[in-house]
Scaffold this motif. Structure first.
Motif, PDB file in Angstrom:
ATOM      1  N   VAL A   1       1.015  -0.856   0.176  1.00  0.00           N
ATOM      2  CA  VAL A   1      -0.380  -0.138   0.116  1.00  0.00           C
ATOM      3  C   VAL A   1       0.827   1.472  -0.111  1.00  0.00           C
ATOM      4  O   VAL A   1       0.675   2.099  -1.048  1.00  0.00           O
ATOM      5  N   VAL A   2       2.031   1.465   0.711  1.00  0.00           N
ATOM      6  CA  VAL A   2       2.546   2.555   0.805  1.00  0.00           C
ATOM      7  C   VAL A   2       3.677   3.464  -0.032  1.00  0.00           C
ATOM      8  O   VAL A   2       3.606   3.488  -0.996  1.00  0.00           O
ATOM      9  N   ALA A   3       4.238   1.589  -0.777  1.00  0.00           N
ATOM     10  CA  ALA A   3       4.732   1.571  -1.730  1.00  0.00           C
ATOM     11  C   ALA A   3       4.436   2.197  -2.967  1.00  0.00           C
ATOM     12  O   ALA A   3       4.939   2.756  -4.201  1.00  0.00           O
ATOM     13  N   SER A   4       3.215   1.507  -3.297  1.00  0.00           N
ATOM     14  CA  SER A   4       2.146   2.237  -4.646  1.00  0.00           C
ATOM     15  C   SER A   4       2.199   3.429  -4.156  1.00  0.00           C
ATOM     16  O   SER A   4       1.909   4.385  -5.969  1.00  0.00           O
ATOM     17  N   LEU A   5       2.567   4.042  -3.497  1.00  0.00           N
ATOM     18  CA  LEU A   5       2.282   5.702  -3.288  1.00  0.00           C
ATOM     19  C   LEU A   5       3.423   6.395  -4.266  1.00  0.00           C
ATOM     20  O   LEU A   5       3.330   7.674  -4.835  1.00  0.00           O
ATOM     21  N   PHE A   6       4.607   5.880  -4.379  1.00  0.00           N
ATOM     22  CA  PHE A   6       5.497   6.142  -4.945  1.00  0.00           C
ATOM     23  C   PHE A   6       6.025   5.285  -5.392  1.00  0.00           C
ATOM     24  O   PHE A   6       7.885   5.094  -6.512  1.00  0.00           O
ATOM     25  N   TYR A   7       5.515   4.722  -6.491  1.00  0.00           N
ATOM     26  CA  TYR A   7       5.807   3.581  -7.487  1.00  0.00           C
ATOM     27  C   TYR A   7       6.804   2.794  -7.943  1.00  0.00           C
ATOM     28  O   TYR A   7       7.443   2.888  -8.252  1.00  0.00           O
ATOM     29  N   ASP A   8       7.061   2.331  -6.400  1.00  0.00           N
ATOM     30  CA  ASP A   8       7.685   1.315  -5.436  1.00  0.00           C
ATOM     31  C   ASP A   8       9.391   1.574  -6.148  1.00  0.00           C
ATOM     32  O   ASP A   8      10.213   0.824  -6.095  1.00  0.00           O
ATOM     33  N   ASP A   9       9.834   3.029  -6.370  1.00  0.00           N
ATOM     34  CA  ASP A   9      10.504   3.590  -6.235  1.00  0.00           C
ATOM     35  C   ASP A   9      11.025   4.537  -4.788  1.00  0.00           C
ATOM     36  O   ASP A   9      10.276   5.549  -4.784  1.00  0.00           O
ATOM     37  N   PRO A  10      12.231   3.793  -4.069  1.00  0.00           N
ATOM     38  CA  PRO A  10      12.501   4.555  -2.983  1.00  0.00           C
ATOM     39  C   PRO A  10      13.578   6.496  -3.450  1.00  0.00           C
ATOM     40  O   PRO A  10      13.378   6.858  -2.718  1.00  0.00           O
ATOM     41  N   ARG A  11      13.899   6.240  -4.771  1.00  0.00           N
ATOM     42  CA  ARG A  11      14.141   7.437  -5.342  1.00  0.00           C
ATOM     43  C   ARG A  11      13.062   8.965  -5.077  1.00  0.00           C
ATOM     44  O   ARG A  11      13.544   9.683  -4.461  1.00  0.00           O
ATOM     45  N   ARG A  12      12.067   8.179  -5.013  1.00  0.00           N
ATOM     46  CA  ARG A  12      11.183   9.390  -4.777  1.00  0.00           C
ATOM     47  C   ARG A  12      11.049   9.652  -3.628  1.00  0.00           C
ATOM     48  O   ARG A  12      10.639  11.107  -3.637  1.00  0.00           O
ATOM     49  N   VAL A  13      11.166   8.924  -2.790  1.00  0.00           N
ATOM     50  CA  VAL A  13      10.944   9.104  -1.309  1.00  0.00           C
ATOM     51  C   VAL A  13      12.108  10.424  -1.345  1.00  0.00           C
ATOM     52  O   VAL A  13      11.997  11.244  -0.364  1.00  0.00           O
ATOM     53  N   LEU A  14      12.532   9.848  -1.214  1.00  0.00           N
ATOM     54  CA  LEU A  14      14.036  10.873  -1.295  1.00  0.00           C
ATOM     55  C   LEU A  14      14.015  12.425  -1.551  1.00  0.00           C
ATOM     56  O   LEU A  14      14.549  12.872  -1.308  1.00  0.00           O
TER      57      LEU A  14
END
Length: 704
Positions: free
Chosen positions: A453-466
């Motif tokens: 659920v959480v990763a779908s917010l960021f398209y499974d890309d941790p770079r988008r979080v950072l």
């Protein structure tokens, strides 16, 4: 540089800052120092007004054009100013009701503030101009998606996702249940008012509006937390050179930059709402600003929340339950303002959950390295910390590795120094950076259904979080440099201080003279503390300015650190004059254009020429996917890669032209072949200009 170009830039900046600033000015009391702080958050308020206008007009069944939305923004500000004037005429206290708050007296604006902010903004614009402003268009494949969206706003006269986020310009279906389109509406306003093409407006917004928004936001936060003006200006400027702000442009993440730039101003308004009692206007402005974040780059609201937490912890406001209640009220009011979009947001969540085609999984240490080494480095290069287009790593060597190691060390020192009272202005950015690192690791490491659920917010890309904490490394690196210099000075001066103390004679207690008693601790100590605090602030200002100058010179002097992202951005954009000439040739012609879906930079030509595109935004999932595949099959048939009756779809989509160019998009693999294009029975070569070829499309159904 012409007068018309300067007018275009001034119009764009005014559209981004003026409506929000006018509303903040209207609802604040006259001569209030809080008014200056609210003006810092004016871009987020502007985007919030745009989002509210588009959402509620669509909910009412109306379609508002970009200029109608602009009239709504200015009308709201004018109405608020009128109410303020009426209440003032009746001798009532208008505005925030915060004139008695002690916080007001900590928000003084001096000439030094204006000078520091002006110098920081000017330096940021110079850097942005050299990195981005000289390019012919915004780089990256995703920038072409944003160009298509803006062109749809212009052609449809609407900012609704159902009319803008679509599979193409002709016979389209909706591709998105919800999409944050406030920046695209603002770009369309600038294009209509100035007559500039979408390419020029989007590029100017990237190097002009985004840096100004980031600089004002960081300056406001550091200043209200007690940083001297010079230190606040340095902290506001350094994110332009240190951190992942510009490298995200290698893939065209224009709204990622803008969302990260809005994070400080949104957090600052909510912090003011928590600190100031009986201030309904503060709550309203904070709610509108959060709505602006939702319709600009939605998931950056998480970054704003973490930065707000850092502000509350730093100012100890978290102890007040009334402050938390005001935050809940402001957040609830923002949701009320965005009621028409709430269902669409849930639809967008389901689309992302259904489409799990994000970045491949990353290891825990890979994400840690990506956050720890904001400028690359020996370990950072191994794990590819800088956002990369198409799997092409950024390699540092020689002095680039040394500079990266220095910046990394200073970043870690800055995060530690933020615990000290003298560096409390850096504490919110440390909490933001650490919080985003935790979320990025959570996205990268699969932990079950909650992770999905959480990763779908960021398209499974941790770079988008950072990227949401893109402004934090610059401020933290400055704090680390200042702390390191001050510690080095203390260590260097310690022996001399001990020698002076050893030579000082012990004279004993001085004799007491009646009537001239020495001041007691209740009078001397506060004065001594205040004087020491002022002296410490002056020392930190001098060291901060010197550190900022040295760090900037260090980064700019080494090509591997200063220009790595510029080289990658230049590879992700059309750099041949033939593109501009072909744009002029296409201008005024009819029919839609088929192209290799961003691999040849064709969307930049079509948006400026005003021609429709065969393929627009690819749907994530749902029944729209079948309609998208029909467009893909038509493209394959036209280029000779697929032989099927789908060529008759040319009439359905009014395809008149096929345009191809140099397949230079990093990571983009061309689907056409020059020999097959020549042999295709549906195409006729009508123009060759350098790397760009234009084919006219026959009517395939007429020959059957």
């Amino acid at each position: 540089m012409t007068i018309s170009l300067l007018l275009e830039w001034a119009t764009l900046v005014a559209l981004a800052f003026l409506p929000g600033a006018a509303l903040a000015f209207a609802v604040t009391p006259r001569h209030s120092r809080l008014r200056r702080v609210a003006l810092i958050a004016s871009p987020s308020i502007t985007y919030g007004l745009i989002g509210i206008a588009v959402a509620w007009s669509g909910y009412a069944g109306a379609t508002w054009s970009p200029l109608t939305v602009l009239w709504f923004e200015l009308s709201v500000a004018a109405a608020a100013l009128t109410v303020n004037l009426v209440l003032r005429h009746r001798r009532r206290r208008p505005g925030w009701g915060a004139s008695r708050s002690r916080l007001v007296h900590r928000l003084r604006v001096h000439a030094a503030d204006l000078a520091a902010l002006g110098l920081a903004a000017a330096a940021a614009l110079v850097v942005a101009w050299f990195l981005v402003g000289r390019l012919p268009s915004a780089p990256g494949w995703d920038a072409m998606n944003h160009a298509f969206l803006m062109s749809r706003v212009l052609s449809s006269g609407s900012g609704l996702a159902s009319q803008v986020c679509v599979t193409g310009d002709i016979a389209f279906t909706s591709s998105c249940g919800f999409y944050p389109l406030a920046p695209h509406v603002l770009w369309a306003q600038a294009s209509q008012l100035t007559g500039a093409g979408p390419t020029a407006v989007i590029l100017a917004s990237t190097w002009l509006v985004t840096p100004l928004t980031a600089v004002t936001g960081v300056f406001g936060i550091t200043r209200v937390l007690g940083a001297r003006p010079a230190v606040a200006g340095a902290a506001a400027f350094l994110p332009m050179l240190i951190g992942p702000l510009w490298p995200s442009l290698a893939t065209g993440r224009l709204t990622v930059l803008l969302g990260a730039a809005l994070v400080p101003s949104v957090a600052l308004l909510f912090w003011l709402a928590a600190r100031i009692p009986r201030a309904p206007a503060v709550l309203a402005l904070a709610a509108i600003a959060l709505a602006g974040m939702f319709v600009t780059h939605t998931y950056d609201a998480l970054g704003a929340a973490l930065l707000l937490l850092g502000l509350l912890v730093t100012s100890l406001s978290w102890r007040s339950w009334r402050g938390w209640a005001r935050l809940v009220v402001a957040g609830g009011l923002s949701l009320v303002l965005m009621i028409p979009n709430l269902v669409l947001l849930l639809v967008a969540r389901s689309e992302r959950l259904a489409d799990r085609t994000g970045a491949p999984g990353r290891s825990f240490w890979e994400v840690v390295a990506q956050a720890t080494f904001p400028q690359g480095g020996p370990i950072g290069t191994l794990f590819d910390p800088v956002p990369r287009p198409g799997g092409i790593p950024i390699q540092l060597s020689g002095m680039g590795v040394a500079v990266s190691a220095v910046l990394t060390a200073l970043l870690l020192v800055g995060m530690t120094a933020s615990l000290l009272p003298a560096f409390r202005w850096a504490r919110p950015f440390a909490i933001l950076h650490l919080g985003m690192l935790v979320v990025a690791v959570f996205v990268a490491v699969d932990l079950g259904p909650v992770h999905t659920v959480v990763a779908s917010l960021f398209y499974d890309d941790p770079r988008r979080v950072l990227w949401s904490s893109a402004l934090a490394p610059g401020a933290l690196t400055l704090a680390g440099a200042v702390a390191a210099v001050q510690m080095a000075l203390l260590v260097a001066r310690a022996p001399a201080r001990r020698r002076r103390m050893g030579r000082r004679p012990d004279t004993g207690n001085p004799p007491r003279i009646p009537g001239r008693e020495p001041p007691g601790p209740e009078t001397a100590e506060p004065l001594d503390v205040a004087a020491a605090s002022r002296a410490q602030g002056r020392r930190q200002s001098r060291v901060g300015v010197a550190a900022a100058v040295c760090l900037s010179a260090l980064v700019l002097a080494v090509p591997e650190t200063a220009m790595a992202h510029e080289r990658f951005a230049a590879r992700a954009m059309p750099d041949d004059p033939a593109y501009a000439r072909t744009t002029e040739w296409l201008r005024g012609r009819s029919g839609s254009v088929a192209e290799d879906f961003h691999r040849d930079f064709v969307p930049w030509m079509t948006v400026d020429a005003g021609l429709p595109l065969l393929r627009g935004i690819e749907p994530l999932s749902g029944p729209e996917e079948a309609e998208w595949q029909r467009r893909v099959q038509l493209w394959k048939t036209l280029i000779g890669a697929r032989k099927s009756p789908t060529a008759c779809l040319v009439n359905d989509y009014d395809v008149s032209w096929v345009v191809v160019g140099r397949p230079a998009m990093p990571g983009g693999r061309r689907t056409w072949n020059i020999n097959k294009l020549t042999r295709s029975p549906f195409l006729r070569l009508v123009r060759v200009d350098g790397p760009v070829r234009v084919y006219a499309v026959h009517d395939p159904c007429a020959s059957r």
